[in-house]
Design a protein around this motif. Sequence first.
Motif, mmCIF file in Angstrom:
data_model
loop_
_atom_site.group_PDB
_atom_site.id
_atom_site.type_symbol
_atom_site.label_atom_id
_atom_site.label_comp_id
_atom_site.label_asym_id
_atom_site.label_seq_id
_atom_site.Cartn_x
_atom_site.Cartn_y
_atom_site.Cartn_z
ATOM 1 N N SER A 289 35.242 40.538 41.714
ATOM 2 C CA SER A 289 34.082 40.035 42.434
ATOM 3 C C SER A 289 32.779 40.415 41.735
ATOM 4 O O SER A 289 31.864 39.591 41.609
ATOM 5 N N GLU A 290 32.685 41.666 41.256
ATOM 6 C CA GLU A 290 31.476 42.130 40.578
ATOM 7 C C GLU A 290 31.295 41.450 39.227
ATOM 8 O O GLU A 290 30.161 41.192 38.808
ATOM 9 N N THR A 291 32.404 41.156 38.554
ATOM 10 C CA THR A 291 32.333 40.596 37.200
ATOM 11 C C THR A 291 32.047 39.107 37.195
ATOM 12 O O THR A 291 31.154 38.628 36.491
ATOM 13 N N PHE A 292 32.809 38.341 38.003
ATOM 14 C CA PHE A 292 32.728 36.878 37.937
ATOM 15 C C PHE A 292 31.899 36.266 39.058
ATOM 16 O O PHE A 292 31.549 35.087 38.988
ATOM 17 N N GLU A 293 31.614 37.048 40.090
ATOM 18 C CA GLU A 293 30.820 36.567 41.230
ATOM 19 C C GLU A 293 31.423 35.284 41.804
ATOM 20 O O GLU A 293 30.713 34.316 42.107
ATOM 21 N N LEU A 294 32.744 35.278 41.945
ATOM 22 C CA LEU A 294 33.475 34.153 42.510
ATOM 23 C C LEU A 294 34.267 34.633 43.724
ATOM 24 O O LEU A 294 34.879 35.701 43.673
ATOM 25 N N PRO A 295 34.308 33.851 44.804
ATOM 26 C CA PRO A 295 35.117 34.244 45.967
ATOM 27 C C PRO A 295 36.599 34.004 45.693
ATOM 28 O O PRO A 295 36.981 32.961 45.150
ATOM 29 N N ILE A 296 37.442 34.958 46.045
ATOM 30 C CA ILE A 296 38.884 34.794 45.898
ATOM 31 C C ILE A 296 39.564 35.138 47.214
ATOM 32 O O ILE A 296 39.042 35.923 48.008
ATOM 33 N N ILE A 297 40.732 34.541 47.435
ATOM 34 C CA ILE A 297 41.495 34.797 48.641
ATOM 35 C C ILE A 297 42.905 35.210 48.253
ATOM 36 O O ILE A 297 43.486 34.674 47.301
ATOM 37 N N ASN A 298 43.428 36.184 48.971
ATOM 38 C CA ASN A 298 44.775 36.683 48.727
ATOM 39 C C ASN A 298 45.786 35.666 49.251
ATOM 40 O O ASN A 298 45.744 35.292 50.426
ATOM 41 N N ILE A 299 46.701 35.203 48.404
ATOM 42 C CA ILE A 299 47.730 34.253 48.833
ATOM 43 C C ILE A 299 48.921 35.031 49.373
ATOM 44 O O ILE A 299 49.573 35.776 48.638
ATOM 45 N N ASN A 300 49.189 34.870 50.657
ATOM 46 C CA ASN A 300 50.302 35.540 51.319
ATOM 47 C C ASN A 300 50.954 34.553 52.280
ATOM 48 O O ASN A 300 50.524 33.390 52.368
ATOM 49 N N PRO A 301 52.003 34.950 53.014
ATOM 50 C CA PRO A 301 52.648 34.003 53.930
ATOM 51 C C PRO A 301 51.702 33.375 54.944
ATOM 52 O O PRO A 301 51.955 32.273 55.436
ATOM 53 N N GLY A 302 50.614 34.049 55.261
ATOM 54 C CA GLY A 302 49.670 33.496 56.224
ATOM 55 C C GLY A 302 48.677 32.516 55.635
ATOM 56 O O GLY A 302 48.068 31.729 56.361
ATOM 57 N N THR A 303 48.464 32.547 54.312
ATOM 58 C CA THR A 303 47.476 31.668 53.684
ATOM 59 C C THR A 303 48.079 30.680 52.699
ATOM 60 O O THR A 303 47.385 29.775 52.234
#
Length: 234
Positions: A170-184
């Motif tokens: 997040s600090e390096t690329f300033e891009l939002p990421i989401i954790n891919i898990n069974p719920g997402t």
Amino acid sequence: MPIATGSLALKRFQILTHGKDLSIQWIMDKLSKAFISPLHIDDVREDANGFCHPFTGEPKIEYPHSLVFDQFFLFGMRSDRKKIPATFMKLQLRNALEALGHEKEDSQGNKKKIGKKVRDNIKDKLKEELLKSSIPSVKLTEVLWNLNDNQIWLTSTSPSSLTEFEKLFSETFELPIININPGTAALDFEKIQLNLNADIQPYLDLSPVSLANKFHFERKSETNYENESSQPVF
């Protein structure tokens, strides 16, 4: 190198962005500002984190295109740690204070006391000397960036590594990421990236399977008990 040695654990992330040019050159420009500053033997720092070459661990990548495999760009995350065991530190501090006469009685039976400020100063100096002579532990984690769909594969499932990666990314690329898990995993990320209407209510209404089974078992047990209680004794 888990990818090259066989079995590995993966954690996946999805970058939530659309229409942005995420070329290898752009990625490298960002990476170059977040390469690790490694710990050395005489270093008094306790930890250091950053990106690196995925195989050598060096804080540089001279030929990034040699690390492109099909649609994946491979780089590394490195964590250096120096840790002094708490018990060992406590014993060394006690020895140092005893050498200065702490708690020793004089001829009149009065115990000598070393003030807190002096004790804290001795502790800091002692810790610094111990860190200088400590060998750091080094942990390498490989990162695979899918250049087609901007999905990230991290070759670790350690909670500490995941937290460290999310913060560093997040600090390096300033891009939002989401954790891919069974719920997402079933979410339509393309609609989310395009700011289109994506219905996530069905996923919010889900109940954990274990709790649902537990509730069903308890209700069934209560029903059986009520039926048995209603039957005549004779």
